[in-house]
Scaffold this active site. Structure first.
Site, PDB file in Angstrom:
ATOM      1  N   GLU A 167      86.546  49.179  -0.380  1.00 56.62           N
ATOM      2  CA  GLU A 167      86.056  48.773  -1.703  1.00 56.62           C
ATOM      3  C   GLU A 167      87.182  48.572  -2.711  1.00 56.62           C
ATOM      4  O   GLU A 167      87.153  47.643  -3.517  1.00 56.62           O
ATOM      5  CB  GLU A 167      85.075  49.829  -2.229  1.00 56.62           C
ATOM      6  CG  GLU A 167      84.447  49.481  -3.562  1.00 56.62           C
ATOM      7  CD  GLU A 167      83.419  50.519  -3.992  1.00 56.62           C
ATOM      8  OE1 GLU A 167      83.093  50.537  -5.182  1.00 56.62           O
ATOM      9  OE2 GLU A 167      82.968  51.304  -3.137  1.00 56.62           O
ATOM     10  N   ASP A 168      88.194  49.432  -2.679  1.00 56.72           N
ATOM     11  CA  ASP A 168      89.181  49.454  -3.760  1.00 56.72           C
ATOM     12  C   ASP A 168      90.600  49.077  -3.343  1.00 56.72           C
ATOM     13  O   ASP A 168      91.500  49.113  -4.178  1.00 56.72           O
ATOM     14  CB  ASP A 168      89.224  50.859  -4.398  1.00 56.72           C
ATOM     15  CG  ASP A 168      87.964  51.155  -5.188  1.00 56.72           C
ATOM     16  OD1 ASP A 168      87.312  50.199  -5.621  1.00 56.72           O
ATOM     17  OD2 ASP A 168      87.626  52.337  -5.349  1.00 56.72           O
ATOM     18  N   HIS A 215      86.863  56.475   2.533  1.00 53.10           N
ATOM     19  CA  HIS A 215      85.608  55.898   2.062  1.00 53.10           C
ATOM     20  C   HIS A 215      85.763  54.872   0.947  1.00 53.10           C
ATOM     21  O   HIS A 215      84.873  54.045   0.734  1.00 53.10           O
ATOM     22  CB  HIS A 215      84.633  57.011   1.628  1.00 53.10           C
ATOM     23  CG  HIS A 215      84.912  57.611   0.283  1.00 53.10           C
ATOM     24  ND1 HIS A 215      85.747  58.690   0.113  1.00 53.10           N
ATOM     25  CD2 HIS A 215      84.467  57.285  -0.950  1.00 53.10           C
ATOM     26  CE1 HIS A 215      85.782  59.015  -1.173  1.00 53.10           C
ATOM     27  NE2 HIS A 215      85.014  58.178  -1.836  1.00 53.10           N
TER      28      HIS A 215
END
Length: 778
Positions: A119-120, A115
């Protein structure tokens, strides 16, 4: 966001809060072990352990898929570390572990592992789709925060990320389950985060994520999120509540065992196999009740709750009868959520009795299936039923909570700005409810303190917009009446009401009602501005002797940078665009009219002055009827955004001029008003207007008079009586002592026309107590 090792020294120097007292496991309130934060992060779960956890409830799990996701996420996060110094990969692994406790499918577990990758890390949606399939890719993208938001406030960023999340949840509810597990693990490890971020995260959890878990029926998760946020936001109160509950648990240890034993024995004697368990309420639950009821801890008499879990629905009601015949029931404390379930699918029988030792005890009676849904909400629905397709398709058939969520998202997605969206979301998530009925018996669930207006909008938006009255339990009542459980509400509507009063927005408590009122008000105002703009444009074309048609304007929209004809007309009506710009867009050879200066004579007693530089055909001084191109004015209740000049107003019979104020509409001034001088240098704002008064349906208009009266008893009564006898309406009155014997009265009136106003002034002048009476325009 991932944190590096460089963050550690600064974070370790932060002052640590005094921890809450340790809870003895044998007497701790429910969930205390989960609320107590570990001093050392747990050892990272191994790949084999995760697969075993999934296999324990799903023997057919795709082990290869889980293995690949585990390895991919671990490599993607690489050397990233959390604020605690642990490998960052430990976080998605713990999120996946939380979801295995909810017995979720392989795709959800894999999405939990991945998840944070988009994003990271350097991972992309395309890469996730290629390796794990588009279903898992969509889940991961739904959990990815928006980046590079060009928004000014933190609330706007928070709202936009929440909007994205809720829209993703509406497509697939598993996004919500992963997000809640993600937030739960972040809250469990909140101690390692800087103080300001800790508080912001805790506030967001208490405002949004804990209520959202509750609306989805996931009460265990909601309660843990609430307690973790409470511990951060009010650590002193949390410590006090914990100490008091510990002391009470130790004191009543034998009482809890006694009640459990008696209940089990009584039910068994009647042939009912039941599991009876007792627990104390949690610290945040107790604190919130103390605040809501404004009582002290010692005044709370229902700190214990007992659950009776039976096999069948029939056993529920039979067990209720046994309880009520064994101990006295507390009046008005019985609730049947079996026959009328809550919106989040919660079903249970609730009652309160006076148990052993005169202790007030709350009881919940439910079947095992009801218990699963009460504890785990939408996650309790089986995700492996044949013939249902995706979990979201299955939930759309079986879960009222998920249906509510989808309706809410559809409504909230129409919010005009991020802050408004966030406000409505918070309103919708809090759900202390009352249950009311339509005259046909349909159940409507509303938040506590909801009014009949909220009820009307819950039935249908059109019902709310046209509501003018209501009947509550057969009796006429105001629409602002607060509703109670069991009320039957009938909404009375009128087709004449085109839009709800804007003041309703501050009265209603539901997000749907507030959004609908705001939307209807905006639409009504926009329609007024569009109507005004159309009249201005058509009048200009009439003067310029050019043909106007919507079809021709449609082709000119690109040159005006507007999407529709209504957008153009509303912009003209608001003063954001000139009518001449519209003419040039349709006729490039159009030339604006020449501007001239023209003296205008005011009332005979005020002499001559240069009123304004106005367009020669826009404003005509000679007496006589107004040209047909002038904009007709009927009053403040008409279909145009019209207001009258302050400090004097205008009435039919006055020569009038309209001043266009951007964002406000037309302000009507009488020709003699000295205030018009301030608009001399803005001729483009002047509009030719005319009265359009219908004698069959007269309107009142504002006017102001000044009266100099004798200072003696009964003077004000005589002045008011003279106005009332002539059918005038006093809107406001101000008094000032001018001299020992005289008082100046400034009276704002509502009259029908100039003749009506002059009649009132004549009657006042005839009074012996009145020295002077005249109309004023300041």
């Amino acid at each position: 966001m991932a944190r590096t090792q460089a963050d550690l020294p600064r974070m370790q120097n932060q002052p640590r809060r005094k921890p809450a007292p340790e809870l003895a496991p044998s007497i701790a309130p429910a969930g205390a072990e989960a609320v107590r934060r570990p001093r050392k992060p747990a050892q990272m779960m191994r790949q084999y352990d995760l697969i075993e956890r999934v296999r324990s409830y799903n023997p057919a799990t795709n082990e290869d898929l889980l293995n690949r996701a585990y390895v991919y996420a671990m490599r993607a996060h690489g050397a990233q570390t959390r604020a605690s110094g642990d490998p960052y990969f430990s976080h998605p692994l713990e999120v996946a572990a939380i979801l295995t406790d909810l017995k979720l499918d392989d795709a959800t577990i894999v999405a939990a592992l991945l998840h944070d990758t988009i994003e990271d890390t350097a991972a992309t949606r395309g890469e996730i789709d290629e390796l794990f399939g588009p279903e898992i890719g969509a889940l991961v993208e739904g959990l990815t925060k928006l980046k590079k938001l060009d928004l000014v406030t933190r609330e706007a960023k928070q709202a936009e990320n929440l909007r994205k999340l809720l829209l993703a949840i509406a497509d697939d509810v598993r996004v919500l389950l992963v997000k809640l597990a993600d937030r739960l693990h972040n809250m469990r490890t909140l101690d390692f985060v800087p103080p300001e971020s800790r508080r912001r995260t805790a506030e967001e959890t208490l405002d949004i994520y804990a209520p959202l878990a509750g609306r989805m029926g996931m009460h265990e998760m909601r309660e843990e999120l609430e307690d973790l946020a409470f511990q951060e936001l009010n650590p002193d109160a949390y410590a006090v509540m914990t100490e008091r509950l510990l002391a009470l648990a130790a004191y009543n240890r034998d009482l809890i065992s006694e009640i459990e034993e008696q209940l089990t024995r009584k039910l068994k004697e009647r042939g009912i196999a039941a599991e009876v368990s007792g627990r104390q309420k949690r610290p945040y639950s107790v604190w919130r009740k103390m605040e809501r009821k404004a009582v002290g801890f010692e005044q709370l008499s229902d700190l214990y709750g007992f659950r009776i879990v039976v096999d069948t629905l029939q056993d529920c009601y039979q067990a209720l009868g046994i309880v009520h015949t064994t101990w006295p029931m507390v009046p008005n404390r019985f609730k049947d959520y079996v026959s009328t379930p809550k919106q989040n699918d919660y079903r249970s029988l609730h009652t309160t009795v006076i148990g052993p030792g005169n202790q007030r005890v709350e009881l919940q009676i439910r079947t095992r299936e009801m218990h699963e849904i009460a504890e785990y909400g939408i996650a309790a629905h089986a995700l492996y039923k044949d013939g249902y397709g995706s979990p979201s398709e299955m939930l759309s058939r079986e879960s009222n909570a998920y249906a509510w969520l989808r309706r809410t998202v559809e409504l909230l997605a129409e919010g005009s700005n991020p802050e408004e969206f966030l406000e409505h979301t918070k309103l919708e998530l809090f759900h202390d409810q009352v249950f009311c009925f339509t005259p046909k018996g349909k159940l409507i669930a509303l938040p506590r303190r909801a009014t009949a207006i909220d009820f009307a909008y819950a039935v249908h938006t059109d019902v709310g917009n046209s509501a003018v009255g209501c009947k509550i339990n057969g009796k006429i009542a105001p629409l602002v009446s607060e509703l109670s459980n069991g009320d039957e509400v009938e909404i009375l509507g009128s087709k004449a009401q085109l839009a709800p009063p804007a003041a309703w927005e501050s009265i209603v408590v539901t997000g749907k009602a507030r959004a609908s009122i705001r939307r209807a008000t905006r639409a009504a105002v926009r329609a007024q501005y569009a109507g005004l703009g159309r009249r201005i444009v058509e009048r200009l074309f009439q003067r310029a002797k050019k043909d106007y048609s919507d079809e021709k304007l449609q082709g000119a929209l690109p040159r005006l940078a507007r999407a529709s004809i209504d957008d153009v007309m509303a912009a003209v009506g608001r003063g954001e665009m000139k009518a001449s710009d519209v003419a040039r867009a349709m006729y490039p050879d159009y030339k604006e009219e020449r501007v001239v200066s023209r003296p205008v004579k005011a009332r005979p007693d005020t002499g001559w002055f240069n009123l304004a530089r106005v367009k020669s055909v826009m404003f005509k001084v000679p007496e006589g009827p107004r040209p047909s191109s002038a904009i007709p004015i009927r009053g403040v209740a008409g279909d145009l955004p019209v207001r009258f000049a302050p400090n004097g107003g205008a009435v039919p019979g006055d020569r009038i001029v309209g001043i266009l104020t951007p964002g406000e509409g037309i302000t009507i001034y009488p020709i003699q008003s000295p205030a018009l001088k301030q608009f001399e240098d803005a001729p483009e704002r002047w509009l030719d207007v005319r009265w359009d008064v219908d004698e069959a349906t007269p309107h009142r208009f504002p006017a102001r008079i000044e009266v100099q009266s004798l200072n003696e008893p009964g003077t004000l009564v005589q002045v008011a009586q003279a106005i009332a006898e002539n059918d005038g309406n006093i809107d406001n009155i101000r008094m000032a002592r001018r001299a020992p014997d005289f008082t100046d009265l400034t009276i704002d009136l509502e009259v029908y026309d100039l003749k009506h106003l002059n009649a009132i002034i004549s009657q006042l002048r005839a009074k012996s107590v009145v020295a002077k009476a005249e109309r004023v325009n300041e």
